[in-house]
Design a protein around this motif. Structure first.
Motif, PDB file in Angstrom:
ATOM      1  N   LEU A 171      -1.033  10.116   6.224  1.00  0.00           N
ATOM      2  CA  LEU A 171      -0.974   8.698   5.884  1.00  0.00           C
ATOM      3  C   LEU A 171       0.416   8.099   6.056  1.00  0.00           C
ATOM      4  CD1 LEU A 171      -3.240   8.633   2.685  1.00  0.00           C
ATOM      5  CD2 LEU A 171      -3.833   7.909   5.008  1.00  0.00           C
ATOM      6  N   LEU A 172       1.444   8.876   5.771  1.00  0.00           N
ATOM      7  CA  LEU A 172       2.798   8.329   5.792  1.00  0.00           C
ATOM      8  C   LEU A 172       3.474   8.414   7.155  1.00  0.00           C
ATOM      9  CD1 LEU A 172       4.161   9.651   2.367  1.00  0.00           C
ATOM     10  CD2 LEU A 172       3.403   7.338   2.935  1.00  0.00           C
ATOM     11  N   TRP A 173       3.206   9.468   7.916  1.00  0.00           N
ATOM     12  CA  TRP A 173       3.887   9.606   9.208  1.00  0.00           C
ATOM     13  C   TRP A 173       3.518   8.493  10.184  1.00  0.00           C
ATOM     14  CZ3 TRP A 173       3.080  13.166  13.920  1.00  0.00           C
ATOM     15  CH2 TRP A 173       4.260  13.235  14.668  1.00  0.00           C
ATOM     16  N   PRO A 174       2.241   8.102  10.307  1.00  0.00           N
ATOM     17  CA  PRO A 174       1.935   6.982  11.207  1.00  0.00           C
ATOM     18  C   PRO A 174       2.667   5.698  10.839  1.00  0.00           C
ATOM     19  CG  PRO A 174      -0.069   8.168  10.667  1.00  0.00           C
ATOM     20  CD  PRO A 174       1.007   8.727   9.787  1.00  0.00           C
ATOM     21  N   PRO A 176      -0.932  23.378   9.329  1.00  0.00           N
ATOM     22  CA  PRO A 176      -1.905  22.512   8.639  1.00  0.00           C
ATOM     23  C   PRO A 176      -3.120  23.260   8.090  1.00  0.00           C
ATOM     24  CG  PRO A 176      -1.187  21.494  10.680  1.00  0.00           C
ATOM     25  CD  PRO A 176      -0.665  22.898  10.696  1.00  0.00           C
ATOM     26  N   LEU A 177      -3.408  24.424   8.648  1.00  0.00           N
ATOM     27  CA  LEU A 177      -4.573  25.192   8.203  1.00  0.00           C
ATOM     28  C   LEU A 177      -4.317  25.908   6.885  1.00  0.00           C
ATOM     29  CD1 LEU A 177      -5.598  26.752  11.650  1.00  0.00           C
ATOM     30  CD2 LEU A 177      -6.449  24.647  10.593  1.00  0.00           C
ATOM     31  N   VAL A 178      -3.043  26.155   6.582  1.00  0.00           N
ATOM     32  CA  VAL A 178      -2.721  26.889   5.359  1.00  0.00           C
ATOM     33  C   VAL A 178      -1.987  26.031   4.340  1.00  0.00           C
ATOM     34  CG1 VAL A 178      -2.650  29.092   6.585  1.00  0.00           C
ATOM     35  CG2 VAL A 178      -0.541  27.758   6.332  1.00  0.00           C
ATOM     36  N   ALA A 179      -1.498  24.868   4.752  1.00  0.00           N
ATOM     37  CA  ALA A 179      -0.772  23.992   3.824  1.00  0.00           C
ATOM     38  C   ALA A 179      -1.739  23.368   2.825  1.00  0.00           C
ATOM     39  CB  ALA A 179      -0.050  22.899   4.604  1.00  0.00           C
ATOM     40  N   PRO A 180      -1.279  23.069   1.621  1.00  0.00           N
ATOM     41  CA  PRO A 180      -2.137  22.385   0.636  1.00  0.00           C
ATOM     42  C   PRO A 180      -2.662  21.066   1.183  1.00  0.00           C
ATOM     43  CG  PRO A 180      -0.126  23.206  -0.391  1.00  0.00           C
ATOM     44  CD  PRO A 180       0.058  23.388   1.074  1.00  0.00           C
ATOM     45  N   TRP A 181      -3.864  20.706   0.785  1.00  0.00           N
ATOM     46  CA  TRP A 181      -4.471  19.484   1.320  1.00  0.00           C
ATOM     47  C   TRP A 181      -3.665  18.246   0.945  1.00  0.00           C
ATOM     48  CZ3 TRP A 181      -5.903  15.478  -1.815  1.00  0.00           C
ATOM     49  CH2 TRP A 181      -6.054  15.739  -3.182  1.00  0.00           C
ATOM     50  N   GLN A 182      -2.975  18.292  -0.195  1.00  0.00           N
ATOM     51  CA  GLN A 182      -2.161  17.146  -0.588  1.00  0.00           C
ATOM     52  C   GLN A 182      -1.037  16.895   0.417  1.00  0.00           C
ATOM     53  OE1 GLN A 182      -2.804  19.800  -2.508  1.00  0.00           O
ATOM     54  NE2 GLN A 182      -3.381  19.232  -4.592  1.00  0.00           N
ATOM     55  N   PHE A 233      -0.311   8.649  -5.695  1.00  0.00           N
ATOM     56  CA  PHE A 233      -0.602   9.953  -5.083  1.00  0.00           C
ATOM     57  C   PHE A 233       0.626  10.860  -5.023  1.00  0.00           C
ATOM     58  CE2 PHE A 233      -0.867  12.849  -1.469  1.00  0.00           C
ATOM     59  CZ  PHE A 233      -2.068  13.490  -1.723  1.00  0.00           C
ATOM     60  N   CYS A 234       1.725  10.343  -4.462  1.00  0.00           N
ATOM     61  CA  CYS A 234       2.896  11.203  -4.266  1.00  0.00           C
ATOM     62  C   CYS A 234       3.535  11.626  -5.584  1.00  0.00           C
ATOM     63  CB  CYS A 234       3.921  10.489  -3.385  1.00  0.00           C
ATOM     64  SG  CYS A 234       3.366  10.232  -1.689  1.00  0.00           S
ATOM     65  N   PHE A 235       3.489  10.758  -6.588  1.00  0.00           N
ATOM     66  CA  PHE A 235       4.061  11.125  -7.888  1.00  0.00           C
ATOM     67  C   PHE A 235       3.350  12.336  -8.497  1.00  0.00           C
ATOM     68  CE2 PHE A 235       3.725  10.580 -12.560  1.00  0.00           C
ATOM     69  CZ  PHE A 235       5.031  10.913 -12.887  1.00  0.00           C
ATOM     70  N   PRO A 236       2.010  12.307  -8.663  1.00  0.00           N
ATOM     71  CA  PRO A 236       1.355  13.507  -9.211  1.00  0.00           C
ATOM     72  C   PRO A 236       1.439  14.694  -8.275  1.00  0.00           C
ATOM     73  CG  PRO A 236      -0.284  11.879  -8.564  1.00  0.00           C
ATOM     74  CD  PRO A 236       1.044  11.196  -8.493  1.00  0.00           C
ATOM     75  N   ALA A 237       1.405  14.440  -6.959  1.00  0.00           N
ATOM     76  CA  ALA A 237       1.496  15.550  -6.012  1.00  0.00           C
ATOM     77  C   ALA A 237       2.840  16.247  -6.128  1.00  0.00           C
ATOM     78  CB  ALA A 237       1.271  15.052  -4.583  1.00  0.00           C
ATOM     79  N   LEU A 297       0.835  -1.207   0.000  1.00  0.00           N
ATOM     80  CA  LEU A 297       0.000   0.000   0.000  1.00  0.00           C
ATOM     81  C   LEU A 297       0.871   1.259   0.000  1.00  0.00           C
ATOM     82  CD1 LEU A 297      -2.847  -1.016   2.484  1.00  0.00           C
ATOM     83  CD2 LEU A 297      -3.051  -0.665   0.020  1.00  0.00           C
ATOM     84  N   HIS A 298       1.966   1.223   0.737  1.00  0.00           N
ATOM     85  CA  HIS A 298       2.900   2.353   0.764  1.00  0.00           C
ATOM     86  C   HIS A 298       3.441   2.635  -0.638  1.00  0.00           C
ATOM     87  CE1 HIS A 298       7.063   3.914   0.947  1.00  0.00           C
ATOM     88  NE2 HIS A 298       6.613   4.675   1.922  1.00  0.00           N
ATOM     89  N   HIS A 299       3.864   1.581  -1.329  1.00  0.00           N
ATOM     90  CA  HIS A 299       4.438   1.762  -2.663  1.00  0.00           C
ATOM     91  C   HIS A 299       3.376   2.223  -3.667  1.00  0.00           C
ATOM     92  CE1 HIS A 299       8.074   0.370  -1.096  1.00  0.00           C
ATOM     93  NE2 HIS A 299       8.484  -0.428  -2.063  1.00  0.00           N
ATOM     94  N   VAL A 300       2.182   1.660  -3.584  1.00  0.00           N
ATOM     95  CA  VAL A 300       1.098   2.084  -4.473  1.00  0.00           C
ATOM     96  C   VAL A 300       0.754   3.547  -4.224  1.00  0.00           C
ATOM     97  CG1 VAL A 300      -1.343   1.764  -5.038  1.00  0.00           C
ATOM     98  CG2 VAL A 300       0.149  -0.236  -4.767  1.00  0.00           C
ATOM     99  N   PHE A 301       0.712   3.943  -2.970  1.00  0.00           N
ATOM    100  CA  PHE A 301       0.417   5.335  -2.622  1.00  0.00           C
ATOM    101  C   PHE A 301       1.503   6.265  -3.168  1.00  0.00           C
ATOM    102  CE2 PHE A 301       0.670   8.961   0.338  1.00  0.00           C
ATOM    103  CZ  PHE A 301      -0.625   9.439   0.243  1.00  0.00           C
TER     104      PHE A 301
END
Length: 280
Positions: free
Chosen positions: A228-231, A215-221, A130-134, A122-126
């Motif tokens: 998802l990744l820090w935990p 977190p209130l001003v950072a992009p949602w991505q 997600f991380c590639f386009p982000a 799941l980490h690699h798929v994510f």
């Protein structure tokens, strides 16, 4: 763009095959042992390349948002195929361990692999989905410094890979294993556990806002990726610490070992009970 991704698609599997054939024909290793060690080697090479790129990028960007470096997008494109390759390489290692135990079915191997390594898969798929386009599209050319810091997370991977190779050959009571374990703990904590807090801290200093307001001003991505990744990094670091704090038992004592679900022999002191500690 396509040329860089094609290069990565050839480089990582090619390095794996070259390493495996070299170990088989020159060193006389078995297919399975050569594949497992070659997988660790490719992961370490990718980690060295990523962390080197991260160091160059972060040291070149004075403005953490506006400054850019050509290496950022270049390495993202080149390295993205690695995650797809690594899913397959990990499966080959898993299947080899099953074959050693007498299990030959491919369907059962795939199901067992996905169940055993679901977090890493799941980490690699994510990372790809997600991380590639982000990283490549949604950033719109900004924040190369932060992307470079993310590359530096790979600094711990060579130590994790070396620990697994030493365990595979039952060298966990050597001085090299102990020194490597300390370096693994330090690099994993500094480059992975502290990674996301540092990213938010760096932006709070840049924007002159309190840390809690980032977190209130950072992009949602960015917030989604961190959530998802820090935990995962915290979970894997907990496993490492849990293994490191267990008492060491002298070599040669069969009671000091437990069987890994993938067939590897791990001491109670081992902090690498599965491939999940790679944490990309």
């Amino acid at each position: 763009m396509s040329a860089l991704m094609a290069a990565g698609s050839v480089f990582f599997p090619g390095l794996f095959l070259l390493s495996k054939q070299t170990l088989k024909h020159i060193m006389g290793w078995s297919e399975g042992d050569a594949a497992i060690v070659s997988t660790r080697l490719v992961s370490s090479v990718q980690a060295v390349m990523a962390s080197s790129a991260g160091w160059i990028i972060t040291s070149s960007c004075r403005d953490v948002v506006e400054d850019s470096h050509w290496l950022t997008d270049t390495y993202i494109l080149f390295a993205t195929p690695y995650f797809a390759y690594d899913i397959y390489a990990m499966f080959l290692c898993y299947r080899h361990r099953l074959q050693v135990k007498g299990h030959e079915g491919v369907g059962a191997a795939v199901a067992g692999y996905l169940r055993r390594e679901k977090l890493m898969v799941l980490h690699h798929v994510f990372m790809v989905a997600f991380c590639f386009p982000a990283s490549l599209l949604w950033r719109q050319g900004k924040g190369d410094f932060f992307q470079g810091v993310l590359f530096l997370a790979e600094l711990s991977t060579p130590f994790v890979c070396l620990a697994k190779v030493l365990i595979q050959y039952r060298k966990q009571h050597t001085l090299l294993h102990k020194v490597n374990g300390v370096l693994m703990l330090l690099t994993f904590f500094s480059c992975r556990v502290l990674l996301f807090p540092y990213l938010y801290y760096a932006y709070s200093r840049y924007a002159s806002i309190p840390l809690y307001a980032v977190p209130l001003v950072a992009p949602w991505q960015c917030n989604l990726g961190a959530a998802l990744l820090w935990p995962l990094q915290l979970y894997w670091f907990t496993l490492i610490c849990r293994g490191a704090l267990r008492p060491s038992v002298p070599a040669g004592r069969s009671t000091s070992t437990c069987k890994d679900e993938r067939g590897g022999c791990l001491t109670m002191r081992s902090c690498c009970r599965s491939h999940q500690e790679d944490g990309h």
